[in-house]
Design an enzyme around this catalytic site. Structure first.
Site, PDB file in Angstrom:
ATOM      1  N   GLY A 121     -15.429 -38.524  22.391  1.00  0.00           N
ATOM      2  CA  GLY A 121     -15.987 -37.227  22.789  1.00  0.00           C
ATOM      3  C   GLY A 121     -17.437 -37.265  23.226  1.00  0.00           C
ATOM      4  O   GLY A 121     -18.110 -36.241  23.222  1.00  0.00           O
ATOM      5  N   GLY A 149     -18.444 -39.106  26.188  1.00  0.00           N
ATOM      6  CA  GLY A 149     -18.569 -39.519  27.595  1.00  0.00           C
ATOM      7  C   GLY A 149     -18.285 -40.988  27.849  1.00  0.00           C
ATOM      8  O   GLY A 149     -18.518 -41.474  28.953  1.00  0.00           O
ATOM      9  N   GLY A 155     -15.267 -42.391  27.600  1.00  0.00           N
ATOM     10  CA  GLY A 155     -13.882 -42.598  28.061  1.00  0.00           C
ATOM     11  C   GLY A 155     -12.911 -43.029  26.983  1.00  0.00           C
ATOM     12  O   GLY A 155     -11.955 -43.754  27.263  1.00  0.00           O
ATOM     13  N   SER A 156     -13.133 -42.569  25.725  1.00  0.00           N
ATOM     14  CA  SER A 156     -12.234 -43.017  24.651  1.00  0.00           C
ATOM     15  C   SER A 156     -10.811 -42.506  24.848  1.00  0.00           C
ATOM     16  O   SER A 156      -9.848 -43.216  24.542  1.00  0.00           O
ATOM     17  CB  SER A 156     -12.769 -42.599  23.284  1.00  0.00           C
ATOM     18  OG  SER A 156     -12.707 -41.203  23.147  1.00  0.00           O
ATOM     19  N   SER A 157     -10.643 -41.291  25.398  1.00  0.00           N
ATOM     20  CA  SER A 157      -9.258 -40.807  25.539  1.00  0.00           C
ATOM     21  C   SER A 157      -8.521 -41.587  26.629  1.00  0.00           C
ATOM     22  O   SER A 157      -7.356 -41.951  26.445  1.00  0.00           O
ATOM     23  CB  SER A 157      -9.190 -39.294  25.748  1.00  0.00           C
ATOM     24  OG  SER A 157      -9.985 -38.913  26.819  1.00  0.00           O
ATOM     25  N   ALA A 158      -9.204 -41.908  27.731  1.00  0.00           N
ATOM     26  CA  ALA A 158      -8.549 -42.715  28.769  1.00  0.00           C
ATOM     27  C   ALA A 158      -8.212 -44.098  28.223  1.00  0.00           C
ATOM     28  O   ALA A 158      -7.094 -44.588  28.405  1.00  0.00           O
ATOM     29  CB  ALA A 158      -9.454 -42.835  29.993  1.00  0.00           C
ATOM     30  N   ALA A 159      -9.159 -44.715  27.501  1.00  0.00           N
ATOM     31  CA  ALA A 159      -8.911 -46.065  26.960  1.00  0.00           C
ATOM     32  C   ALA A 159      -7.758 -46.049  25.955  1.00  0.00           C
ATOM     33  O   ALA A 159      -6.939 -46.972  25.932  1.00  0.00           O
ATOM     34  CB  ALA A 159     -10.179 -46.611  26.316  1.00  0.00           C
ATOM     35  N   ASP A 192     -11.617 -42.400  34.967  1.00  0.00           N
ATOM     36  CA  ASP A 192     -11.704 -43.104  33.675  1.00  0.00           C
ATOM     37  C   ASP A 192     -10.506 -44.037  33.477  1.00  0.00           C
ATOM     38  O   ASP A 192     -10.655 -45.164  33.008  1.00  0.00           O
ATOM     39  CB  ASP A 192     -11.715 -42.101  32.509  1.00  0.00           C
ATOM     40  CG  ASP A 192     -13.038 -41.364  32.382  1.00  0.00           C
ATOM     41  OD1 ASP A 192     -13.818 -41.389  33.350  1.00  0.00           O
ATOM     42  OD2 ASP A 192     -13.287 -40.762  31.316  1.00  0.00           O
TER      43      ASP A 192
HETATM   44  O1  PMV Z   1     -16.980 -37.458  29.573  1.00  0.00           O
HETATM   45  P1  PMV Z   1     -15.748 -38.027  30.113  1.00  0.00           P
HETATM   46  O2  PMV Z   1     -15.556 -39.482  29.862  1.00  0.00           O
HETATM   47  O3  PMV Z   1     -14.520 -37.271  29.725  1.00  0.00           O
HETATM   48  O4  PMV Z   1     -15.931 -37.977  31.707  1.00  0.00           O
HETATM   49  C1  PMV Z   1     -15.175 -37.257  32.570  1.00  0.00           C
HETATM   50  C2  PMV Z   1     -15.700 -37.402  33.966  1.00  0.00           C
HETATM   51  C3  PMV Z   1     -15.579 -36.136  34.819  1.00  0.00           C
HETATM   52  O5  PMV Z   1     -15.999 -36.497  36.132  1.00  0.00           O
HETATM   53  C4  PMV Z   1     -16.489 -35.035  34.301  1.00  0.00           C
HETATM   54  C5  PMV Z   1     -14.151 -35.606  34.881  1.00  0.00           C
HETATM   55  C6  PMV Z   1     -13.173 -36.455  35.675  1.00  0.00           C
HETATM   56  O6  PMV Z   1     -11.959 -36.174  35.558  1.00  0.00           O
HETATM   57  O7  PMV Z   1     -13.596 -37.350  36.421  1.00  0.00           O
END
Ligand code: PMV
Length: 284
Positions: free
Chosen positions: A106, A108, A110-114, A154
């Site tokens: 949470g 930034g 990218g933990s959910s994508a990873a 991500d």
């Molecule tokens: O904060 P994060 O890792 O969820 O970054 C999302 C990046 C955004 O550009 C804000 C959204 C997206 O889908 O690319």
């Protein structure tokens, strides 16, 4: 195979966050923090997911909480992605999935994508073979449950690794930096909700179409200049572009006073440039 195991890295966005949702390019890079997932088959048809922040068991549409606040919402995208792999192979059995993470969530990175990429790759290798392109596509679909307008950036960088130049619909190109880029990543510890921040930017865009399209052009230009600066190893120019990019993100209203403080600390300690990375802001 009795066990499938995969890991996926965290990421930073160097340029282009938010604007990438509307088709602009973005520059992203993976970092040396990872999520590792182990998947095993279970006979009972249930999908049990255990992680440090939430654990629970899915049995069709029923969810049994094991532990963690918001566990169902946190685990559901992972469950849907794993179920998709099971269904695609007409497998009736269940799964036991264990997630170990050294990525702060949470903030930034990218933990959910990873976690999606590593979970899908682990389940796919348990059931047969993990194909990166399929893993990435499936992770993007599942990420849309978390925030429906995901750019997919991500998931791409976490699947394919390294530093990339990405655009929605245009795929990605690997970037080879000439020299070393020294980056310090600071964490304010303030959690955000990407979906909420992407929606707040959409509102601002709808209310100010002209101004937003001007910002899109500036962000695109910065990205192009950043690619040249990376290629030439021109870190001073890269730093200046980071500062400009932060000004744009502030205009989008996605910075935060704690992030602003950290940026000032970094600059007074000699950083040539500093900005937020990812969605920014804070959870409401
Ligand atoms: O904060 P994060 O890792 O969820 O970054 C999302 C990046 C955004 O550009 C804000 C959204 C997206 O889908 O690319």
């Amino acid at each position: 195979m009795t066990k499938g195991r995969a890991s996926a890295p965290a990421k930073i966005i160097l340029f282009g966050e938010h604007f990438v949702v509307y088709g602009n390019p973005a520059i992203l890079a993976t970092i040396d923090r990872r999520i590792t997932v182990t998947a095993k088959k279970a006979k009972d048809g249930k999908v049990k997911i255990k992680s440090d922040i939430a654990s629970g068991e899915f049995d069709g549409s029923t969810f049994r909480l094991i532990e963690g606040a918001n566990a169902r919402a946190t685990l559901e995208p992972l469950y849907f992605a794993a179920k998709h792999s099971l269904d695609a192979r007409k497998q009736k059995g269940g799964l036991e999935i264990e997630i170990k993470s050294d990525i702060p969530y949470g903030v930034g990175l990218g933990s959910s994508a990873a976690s999606l990429v590593a979970t899908i790759a682990a389940v796919e290798s348990l059931l047969g073979r993990a194909d990166k392109k399929k893993v990435c596509e499936s992770a993007i679909e599942a990420e849309k449950i978390i925030h429906k307008n995901s750019s997919g950036a991500d998931c791409y960088v976490s699947t394919f690794g390294g530093m990339i130049n990405y655009s929605k619909g245009g795929g990605y190109k690997k970037i080879e930096a000439k020299g070393k880029l020294f980056l310090v990543i600071g964490d304010t510890g303030i959690k955000h909700n990407t979906g909420e921040l992407v929606s707040s930017v959409r509102k601002l865009k709808e209310a100010n179409q002209m101004a937003f399209s001007g910002m899109m052009s500036q962000a695109k230009d910065m990205c192009a200049q950043a690619l040249t600066a990376i290629d030439n190893g021109n870190t001073d120019h890269l730093g200046m572009l980071m500062n400009e990019s932060q000004l744009l993100l502030e205009r989008l209203g996605v910075s935060h006073e704690k992030a602003d403080e950290l940026i000032e600390v970094a600059k007074s300690a000699g950083a040539v440039g500093a900005k937020i990375t990812g969605a920014g802001g804070a959870a409401r």
